[in-house]
Design an enzyme around this catalytic site. Structure first.
Site: not given
Ligand code: SIN
Length: 563
Positions: A150, A264, A312, A374, A409
């Site tokens: 991610e 998010h 993010r 988020h 985060r």
């Molecule tokens: C996601 O799956 O994109 C969210 C996971 C997260 O917020 O840590």
């Protein structure tokens, strides 16, 4: 006060331990029933359930309070997974040290390095505990756990379950383990009971009928999750109203880093999106999807070396800029092109179903997406062991600010924080109990409460307009004024009033912190101070309540807990 209907019975999940006494005084606004425990845990997500189960294993009598059903917390909506370096064949070339580096980089100078080290090093043990309690993660090649990637991670180190249903599997496993644990469902925590010395000795709660009760306990753990409902569009469920944070502030605990609310980058966009919007996990980009605008041009090209997998805050801000400069005026969404991912439906069944529900086929066409509130990177100042500045009050999970997240985060670091923090808080409570340092809950008393409560819709509108991504002094001043002017004083006699009072206090504190931070850092983006990471601002801001109940700011943050 309006007389209240008598409840049929006070509900518990059964089991031995805490005693529940019905006092039968339903027509009075004073306490009507009382229960006792060694530890009251508020919240039934990953942190709360882990803490409750560990504390029970340590021999404590635990009572768990949750304001909805036991499975209804935010955990079950988590998609991507748990970021953890497990040191198996798969993780060759990766290390906890690299995970730490990525976390510090995402946190933009405000992480507490000791907390980051402690939590991430404890991750593998927490995952192994969870697996030993029945959680099943997806397997990949060679029978090893599958990993995805991610934003902000330089390695594939995010384990997942059910494809994109990681939170749901963790919640399922923890709930299955909690048979016999006394649980008060649909009970909302209103305020802490405090001793004359300011120690916590329990809680005032409202039962499902709004009847007030007292839970007496020398230790209270807040695991109440986040505050996404401050905004009109959020990935969080309706229960994420900042209750634990407000309760802690009113109990005298400081809160830190409240201005850092992570948006998010990709929730599913629909024109009238309000409340909880389905998440489109970042793992979709981890497996190759790209963000494009209405003309099909990449949003992230040239923005950051990690491209679509930048942290993010970078991706959400880039999308917001692109929407603001769309040809023909402001646009309210961009697109995520996942058509190149083979086997999408099997790998991302939750996202696939959500897309199909709005008539979009992600295997054939780009998915409309937009950023939404988020995660609260800040929260109640707590050590990695959950201890706060107030004796008897502990915090774990999203409601706590341990220093893991800093100003932004790192993706999938929150479930690991909840699991590690829940277990550590249980151990801290057991140790404090054994050491005899906690207060006698019989000394704790309730207080008169009349608190400011704003109208929720107005609050969400001003927060979304002026205190989301891209804040400016003028807008924040408008938000502060609207919040101040639209409040009425209320005694918190209903679940709705408790939530609205929490949203009001948290919004006021957040707006004050955001207005004072005259720089852009992490997920705090100031349009009038676009300069990033001003060295003179490399410090956290602390919020406390004044004696009249107003949030007041100070800094720097005290290291660790003050108790
Ligand atoms: C996601 O799956 O994109 C969210 C996971 C997260 O917020 O840590």
């Amino acid at each position: 006060m309006t007389p209240r209907p008598a409840p049929a019975a006070c509900e518990t999940g059964g089991g031995s331990g805490p005693a529940l006494t019905q006092v039968c005084d339903f027509r009075s606004k004073t306490r009507s029933w009382e229960a006792h425990a060694d530890l009251v845990v508020v919240g039934s997500g990953a942190a709360g359930l882990t803490a409750a189960l560990c504390a029970r294993e340590l021999g404590l009598h635990v009572l768990l309070v949750t304001k909805a059903g036991i499975e209804d917390g935010n955990t079950r909506w988590a998609q991507g997974g748990v970021a953890v370096v497990l040191d198996d064949e798969h993780d060759k070339g990766d290390s906890v040290a690299r995970h730490v580096e990525d976390t510090l980089a995402a946190g933009a100078g405000l992480c507490e390095p000791d907390a980051v080290q402690a939590i991430l090093h404890a991750g593998p043990k927490a995952v192994s505990w969870l697996r030993s309690r029945g959680a099943r993660f997806d397997s990949g090649a060679g029978g090893l756990l599958a990993r995805t990637r991610e934003g902000g991670h330089r390695a594939f180190r995010v384990i997942h379950a059910g494809g994109d249903a990681t939170g749901a599997e963790i919640e399922r496993a923890l709930v299955a383990q909690s048979a016999g644990l006394p649980v008060l469902e649909r009970h909302i925590a209103v305020d802490a009971l405090l001793t004359p010395r300011g120690e916590v000795g329990g809680l005032v709660v409202l039962d499902p009928h709004g009847v007030p009760g007292w839970l007496r306990a020398p230790a209270v753990l807040l695991a109440t999750g986040g505050l996404g409902q401050l905004y009109q569009a959020t990935s969080n469920p309706e229960i994420a109203t900042g209750d634990g944070l407000a309760l802690a502030l009113r109990a005298g605990a400081p809160a830190v880093d409240l201005e850092f609310v992570q948006f998010h980058p990709t929730v599913l966009y629909t024109p009238a999106a309000r409340g909880r919007c389905p998440l489109v996990t970042e793992a979709v980009r981890g497996e190759g999807a790209v963000l494009v605008d209405g003309a099909g041009t990449s949003v992230m090209r040239g923005v950051h070396p990690l491209g679509d997998l930048a942290p993010r805050d970078v991706v959400s801000a880039a999308i917001t800029r692109r929407m603001a400069t769309a040809p023909g005026g402001i646009d309210d969404h961009v697109f995520l092109d996942a058509t190149g991912i083979s086997g999408f439906e099997g790998r991302f069944p939750t996202v696939y179903a959500a897309c199909r529900a709005i008539g979009v086929d992600p295997t054939r066409e780009p998915v409309p997406v937009a950023p939404a509130a988020h995660f609260a990177c800040g929260g109640v100042l707590a050590g990695t062991d959950g201890r706060t500045a107030v004796r008897g009050l502990y915090a774990a999970g999203e409601v706590a600010r341990t220093g893991l997240h800093g100003a932004n985060r790192l993706a999938s670091n929150s479930l690991v924080e909840g699991l590690v923090g829940g277990a550590a808080a249980a151990e801290a409570v057991a140790a404090d109990t054994a050491a005899g340092v906690l207060a006698d809950p019989r000394q704790a008393k309730d207080r008169e409460r009349v608190v400011p409560v704003a109208e929720r819709d107005a609050l969400q509108r001003v927060m979304s307009r002026y205190a989301a991504i891209g804040r400016e002094a003028d807008g924040l001043a408008v938000a502060g004024a609207v919040l101040d002017l639209s409040v009425r004083n209320s005694p918190m006699w209903t679940h709705r009033e408790v939530e609205d009072a929490a949203l009001t206090l948290v919004a006021q504190a957040l707006v004050a912190a955001a207005a004072r931070r005259t720089e852009s850092r992490g997920c705090h983006v100031r349009g009038d101070f676009p300069g990033r990471d001003d060295e003179s601002w490399q410090r956290s801001q602390v919020v406390r309540l004044s004696p009249s109940g107003q949030p007041v700011l100070a800094d720097p943050v005290p290291k660790g807990r003050a108790a």
